[in-house]
Write an enzyme that holds these catalytic residues in place. Structure first.
Site, PDB file in Angstrom:
ATOM      1  N   THR A  94      58.844  42.535  45.036  1.00 21.72           N
ATOM      2  CA  THR A  94      58.367  41.436  45.889  1.00 21.72           C
ATOM      3  C   THR A  94      58.246  41.932  47.320  1.00 21.72           C
ATOM      4  O   THR A  94      59.039  42.774  47.753  1.00 21.72           O
ATOM      5  CB  THR A  94      59.310  40.216  45.797  1.00 21.72           C
ATOM      6  OG1 THR A  94      58.680  39.085  46.423  1.00 21.72           O
ATOM      7  CG2 THR A  94      60.644  40.476  46.466  1.00 21.72           C
ATOM      8  N   PRO A 126      59.819  49.336  46.884  1.00 25.08           N
ATOM      9  CA  PRO A 126      58.893  49.713  45.801  1.00 25.08           C
ATOM     10  C   PRO A 126      58.161  51.038  46.016  1.00 25.08           C
ATOM     11  O   PRO A 126      57.681  51.640  45.057  1.00 25.08           O
ATOM     12  CB  PRO A 126      57.905  48.543  45.771  1.00 25.08           C
ATOM     13  CG  PRO A 126      58.713  47.372  46.238  1.00 25.08           C
ATOM     14  CD  PRO A 126      59.597  47.943  47.317  1.00 25.08           C
ATOM     15  N   ILE A 134      62.774  45.548  46.515  1.00 27.24           N
ATOM     16  CA  ILE A 134      62.360  44.536  47.486  1.00 27.24           C
ATOM     17  C   ILE A 134      61.799  45.186  48.745  1.00 27.24           C
ATOM     18  O   ILE A 134      62.264  46.238  49.188  1.00 27.24           O
ATOM     19  CB  ILE A 134      63.572  43.646  47.843  1.00 27.24           C
ATOM     20  CG1 ILE A 134      64.057  42.887  46.598  1.00 27.24           C
ATOM     21  CG2 ILE A 134      63.234  42.659  48.956  1.00 27.24           C
ATOM     22  CD1 ILE A 134      65.382  42.162  46.794  1.00 27.24           C
ATOM     23  N   CYS A 135      60.749  44.550  49.314  1.00 27.81           N
ATOM     24  CA  CYS A 135      60.199  44.948  50.613  1.00 27.81           C
ATOM     25  C   CYS A 135      59.587  46.357  50.537  1.00 27.81           C
ATOM     26  O   CYS A 135      58.640  46.586  49.789  1.00 27.81           O
ATOM     27  CB  CYS A 135      61.289  44.844  51.676  1.00 27.81           C
ATOM     28  SG  CYS A 135      60.718  45.030  53.381  1.00 27.81           S
ATOM     29  N   ILE A 136      60.127  47.323  51.268  1.00 30.84           N
ATOM     30  CA  ILE A 136      59.612  48.690  51.270  1.00 30.84           C
ATOM     31  C   ILE A 136      60.123  49.505  50.084  1.00 30.84           C
ATOM     32  O   ILE A 136      59.553  50.552  49.732  1.00 30.84           O
ATOM     33  CB  ILE A 136      59.966  49.401  52.603  1.00 30.84           C
ATOM     34  CG1 ILE A 136      59.219  50.740  52.773  1.00 30.84           C
ATOM     35  CG2 ILE A 136      61.471  49.617  52.709  1.00 30.84           C
ATOM     36  CD1 ILE A 136      57.721  50.616  52.860  1.00 30.84           C
TER      37      ILE A 136
END
Length: 219
Positions: free
Chosen positions: A191, A140, A136-138
């Site tokens: 995401t 990935p 999630i967020c950073i």
């Protein structure tokens, strides 16, 4: 609860730990779906401590990632070294700058970053067993270092971070805040959340979709 998900934390607070809303929304959706979860965090010193009111780093304060994560998990958190992939059906990593400062050094090293070895070892177990992985967020941005090249992920549309993902051998896909990117081959779901979100409801829509897809992939 037959399905079990490991949630990996990196402290408590967006600027130096795990993003609180993203973590809470993840745990909420898991609970709503009747999925069991357990939180884990590395027992290490934080990269630094940030005053979340002024957003300035402290020069003389030190905190422990596991201890701070316990704030977020209401005390129920275990050392990352105790996480065994064979005891869980999937793993999810919420965002927050702790991902880029405590689980890795992406915040300072960019596409030359290294990932915390104990974190890499844990994720490799989920990868080898083809168990779903949610980022999630950073988070990935860590995919290639954790899981290998050629994995499709999203951080939304941030050109700097997406460029770093490409430079490290990943495949970035632009994505709206309320959507997800699914790499079926590698079993990875991502995401943007607060890489794009301006409201908690926007982050919730994408995070709920991610957890729902993880649920589907667990079978």
């Amino acid at each position: 609860m037959t399905k079990q998900v490991a949630v990996i934390l990196a402290g408590c607070g967006v600027y130096d730990g795990s993003e609180i809303y993203e973590t809470t929304l993840t745990l909420l959706r898991l609970d709503q779906l009747g999925i069991g979860y357990r939180c884990f965090a590395p027992d290490i010193e934080q990269h630094h401590v940030v005053n979340h009111h002024t957003q300035e780093a402290s020069t003389d304060e030190r905190r422990n990632v596991l201890v701070e994560s316990a704030r977020l998990a209401r005390g129920d958190v275990s050392p990352l070294t105790e996480l065994a992939a064979d005891e869980f059906d999937a793993v999810i990593v919420p965002g927050g700058f702790g991902v880029a400062k405590n689980l890795s050094d992406f915040a300072s090293a960019g596409d030359s970053m290294e990932v915390l070895e104990s974190f890499k070892e844990v994720l490799s177990g989920f990868r080898e067993d083809a168990k779903p992985i949610g980022l999630i967020c950073i988070a990935p941005v860590l995919a290639t270092r954790l899981l290998g090249d050629g994995i499709a992920v999203t951080v939304g549309n941030d050109p700097g971070v997406s460029g770093a993902i490409s430079a490290m051998g990943g495949l970035h896909r632009s994505c709206s805040v309320e959507d997800i990117v699914v790499d079926l081959e590698h079993r990875v779901v991502t995401t943007p959340a607060y890489m794009l979100a301006t409201r908690i409801s926007e982050a919730a829509t994408g995070i709920f979709k991610l957890v729902d897809r993880i649920d589907d992939m667990m079978g």
